[in-house]
Design an enzyme around this catalytic site. Structure first.
Site, PDB file in Angstrom:
ATOM      1  N   ARG A  33     -18.304  -7.070  -7.135  1.00  0.00           N
ATOM      2  CA  ARG A  33     -19.710  -7.012  -6.726  1.00  0.00           C
ATOM      3  C   ARG A  33     -20.511  -6.048  -7.598  1.00  0.00           C
ATOM      4  NH1 ARG A  33     -17.228  -3.677  -2.852  1.00  0.00           N
ATOM      5  NH2 ARG A  33     -18.187  -1.601  -2.676  1.00  0.00           N
ATOM      6  N   HIS A  63     -10.393   9.283  -5.523  1.00  0.00           N
ATOM      7  CA  HIS A  63     -11.810   9.620  -5.694  1.00  0.00           C
ATOM      8  C   HIS A  63     -11.920  11.078  -5.252  1.00  0.00           C
ATOM      9  CE1 HIS A  63     -12.809   5.379  -6.212  1.00  0.00           C
ATOM     10  NE2 HIS A  63     -12.254   5.103  -5.052  1.00  0.00           N
ATOM     11  N   HIS A 111      -4.443   6.329  -7.219  1.00  0.00           N
ATOM     12  CA  HIS A 111      -5.846   6.019  -6.922  1.00  0.00           C
ATOM     13  C   HIS A 111      -6.478   7.167  -6.165  1.00  0.00           C
ATOM     14  CE1 HIS A 111      -9.327   3.449  -6.590  1.00  0.00           C
ATOM     15  NE2 HIS A 111      -9.389   3.653  -5.282  1.00  0.00           N
ATOM     16  N   TYR A 151     -16.556   7.148 -11.100  1.00  0.00           N
ATOM     17  CA  TYR A 151     -17.808   6.411 -11.324  1.00  0.00           C
ATOM     18  C   TYR A 151     -19.057   7.267 -11.129  1.00  0.00           C
ATOM     19  CZ  TYR A 151     -17.398   5.859  -6.199  1.00  0.00           C
ATOM     20  OH  TYR A 151     -17.229   6.083  -4.846  1.00  0.00           O
ATOM     21  N   HIS A 172      -5.867  -2.015  -3.504  1.00  0.00           N
ATOM     22  CA  HIS A 172      -5.936  -2.546  -2.143  1.00  0.00           C
ATOM     23  C   HIS A 172      -5.365  -3.961  -2.060  1.00  0.00           C
ATOM     24  CE1 HIS A 172      -8.156   0.995  -1.109  1.00  0.00           C
ATOM     25  NE2 HIS A 172      -9.205   0.655  -1.850  1.00  0.00           N
ATOM     26  N   HIS A 227     -15.398  -1.277 -11.056  1.00  0.00           N
ATOM     27  CA  HIS A 227     -15.471  -0.823  -9.666  1.00  0.00           C
ATOM     28  C   HIS A 227     -15.073  -1.931  -8.710  1.00  0.00           C
ATOM     29  CE1 HIS A 227     -17.175  -0.011  -5.707  1.00  0.00           C
ATOM     30  NE2 HIS A 227     -16.879   1.245  -5.972  1.00  0.00           N
ATOM     31  N   GLU A 240     -10.882  -5.638  -1.005  1.00  0.00           N
ATOM     32  CA  GLU A 240     -10.713  -4.619   0.025  1.00  0.00           C
ATOM     33  C   GLU A 240     -11.377  -5.044   1.329  1.00  0.00           C
ATOM     34  OE1 GLU A 240     -11.588   0.191   0.677  1.00  0.00           O
ATOM     35  OE2 GLU A 240     -12.347  -0.839  -1.105  1.00  0.00           O
ATOM     36  N   HIS A 277     -11.002  -2.183  -7.827  1.00  0.00           N
ATOM     37  CA  HIS A 277     -10.966  -2.410  -6.389  1.00  0.00           C
ATOM     38  C   HIS A 277     -11.001  -3.920  -6.166  1.00  0.00           C
ATOM     39  CE1 HIS A 277     -13.127   1.687  -5.859  1.00  0.00           C
ATOM     40  NE2 HIS A 277     -11.888   1.844  -5.438  1.00  0.00           N
ATOM     41  N   ASP A 291      -6.559   7.685  -2.407  1.00  0.00           N
ATOM     42  CA  ASP A 291      -7.895   7.101  -2.347  1.00  0.00           C
ATOM     43  C   ASP A 291      -8.942   8.099  -1.854  1.00  0.00           C
ATOM     44  OD1 ASP A 291     -10.021   5.359  -2.339  1.00  0.00           O
ATOM     45  OD2 ASP A 291      -9.138   3.892  -1.003  1.00  0.00           O
TER      46      ASP A 291
END
Length: 445
Positions: free
Chosen positions: A206, A61, A59, A121, A267, A203, A233, A230, A318
């Site tokens: 939400r 970013h 994972h 993303y 997570h 993602h 988390e 995700h 991450d």
């Protein structure tokens, strides 16, 4: 043409063996593993230290690496950290993202990482306008990994909402394709190639409306591609999901066919007993990112319970507060010791497995992560004579690596049978620190 590597000590799961010869075929795969070879065969590449399968960073970013140091000033929460992150995201272009990601992936190679799962993303130009090539940002990441010499699973991410159906906020317009169908059309143009796997990501619950979750899951199912998300988390996200749907995030994903053995929840921190049972019964994976979870004050996830329920564990760096998979493995055990006040929840072998074979499987490479015939010749050698690792007997090399070594102890990284890092120096990015400094400075505006 076959290349032979002689490993002074090697992890042949679950044991440490001394005097191991690996024959690597021209296709970059291990052709043979020969044990009990006391001295290097003539012409063999000699790797002194402890050689393990290449580490899998499940994972990442990449652009978060530009936040290191900056977000450690003052106090706050995940949500205040996120505002700083948005500021960096707004300044990236395909060219600047390539430069930053190339340096970040080179940093990973120096840390013994041979595969990365890039949870991607940041798709479009500021304001949400697509580039002439709608996948320009993803292609920049793929090119960056190629130049840095590591394999990439591009987990192209659906990010459609600012929260449970709400329209994206201005700083999120770069992330969204508008609908899951539009996301699927764009990502379908990405092509796999040598060293590149294309996967999918949601993602979060939400950020993708419930009625569109199944579109992403179906895209991944049709291609037998890895799917990451995700998950739980933050307690605030759990509360909002309950308010919107009367379900926990895990239950909502289950309702829409997202869970399963090719899916990894990243997570999985704040879970009910029923959530844990759902994750385990569907063989959904769990990617723990302990250095980020503690940096953001997220909490300690129920990794022991999840694994016992049937969830394979992998590890990720991450936000890249540090890039060190040995530290991630160590932190998972030590966090659990603090939480329970007991020791020994995982053996060193189990923690290495999470950082190698299980991480590779989570990235869509189930054949990788082992030193065995037919596996990709991806491996890394850890020094056993540094100030951190000197002293223990070689038979304790796994324990030494997990509980004492760091990324600074990585001596060699080999991908596809070729040196990417030799004697602590990256072969194609010789000054990784300068590459990082320059690419991050360019984003300060």
């Amino acid at each position: 043409m076959t290349t032979t590597y002689w490993l002074e000590h090697a992890w042949l799961d679950p044991e440490v063996a001394s005097g191991v010869a690996l024959d690597v075929a021209a296709d970059g795969r291990i052709a043979a593993v020969r044990t009990g070879i006391a001295t290097p065969p003539p012409g063999a590449e000699v790797l002194r230290g402890f050689t393990i399968p290449g580490l899998a960073n499940a994972h990442s970013h990449a652009f978060h690496r530009a936040l290191r140091g900056t977000v450690q000033v003052g106090s706050g929460t995940f949500w205040t950290w996120r505002e700083v992150m948005y500021g960096v995201a707004q300044r990236l272009t395909p060219d600047s993202y390539f430069a930053l990601a190339r340096a970040v992936y080179a940093e990973m190679a120096l840390a013994g990482i041979t595969s990365v799962g890039e949870f991607h993303y940041l798709h479009h130009a500021p304001g949400g306008r697509p580039y002439a090539d709608p996948n320009a940002m993803g292609e920049a990441l793929i090119a960056a990994a190629g130049e840095a010499g590591i394999r990439i699973t591009l987990l192209d991410t659906a990010y459609l909402s600012s929260g449970f159906g709400a329209a994206p906020e201005p700083h999120q317009l770069r992330f969204t394709d508008g609908t899951a169908d539009a996301w699927a059309e764009r990502v379908s143009a990405l092509k796999e190639r040598e060293g590149v796997t294309i996967g999918a990501a949601i993602h979060s619950v939400r950020a993708v409306p419930a009625e569109q979750l199944s579109t992403v899951a179906r895209w991944a199912e049709e291609r037998q591609a890895p799917l990451h998300v995700h998950l739980s988390e933050q307690t605030a996200e759990n509360a909002a999901c309950l308010a919107a749907h009367g379900r926990t995030p895990t239950q909502l994903l289950a309702d829409h066919g997202v869970l399963g053995p090719r899916t990894t929840g990243v997570h999985n921190t704040h879970m009910t007993d029923a959530d844990i049972a759902l994750i385990g019964s569907t063989a959904t994976g769990t990617c723990m990112c302990p250095t980020t979870e503690r940096d953001l004050a997220d909490g300690i996830g129920p990794a022991v319970a999840l694994q016992r329920a049937g969830s394979p564990l992998s590890l990720g760096s991450d936000s890249h507060a540090v890039v060190d998979l040995l530290e991630e493995a160590r932190a998972m055990e030590l966090n659990e010791r603090l939480r329970t006040r007991t020791r020994g929840h995982w053996t060193a072998a189990a923690l290495l497995r999470a950082a190698t074979a299980d991480g590779q499987a989570a990235l869509g490479r189930p054949e990788a992560g082992v030193l065995a015939p037919g596996a990709p010749a991806d491996f890394t050698t850890i020094a056993l004579d540094s100030v951190r690792t000197a002293g223990p007997e070689p038979r304790l090399a796994a324990e030494t690596a997990v509980f004492a070594a760091s990324a600074a102890d990585v001596r060699h990284t080999i991908v596809g049978g070729r040196h990417v890092v030799r004697d602590g120096v990256h072969r194609t990015v010789p000054d990784v620190a300068r590459a990082l400094a320059d690419s991050i400075a360019a984003l300060r505006g």
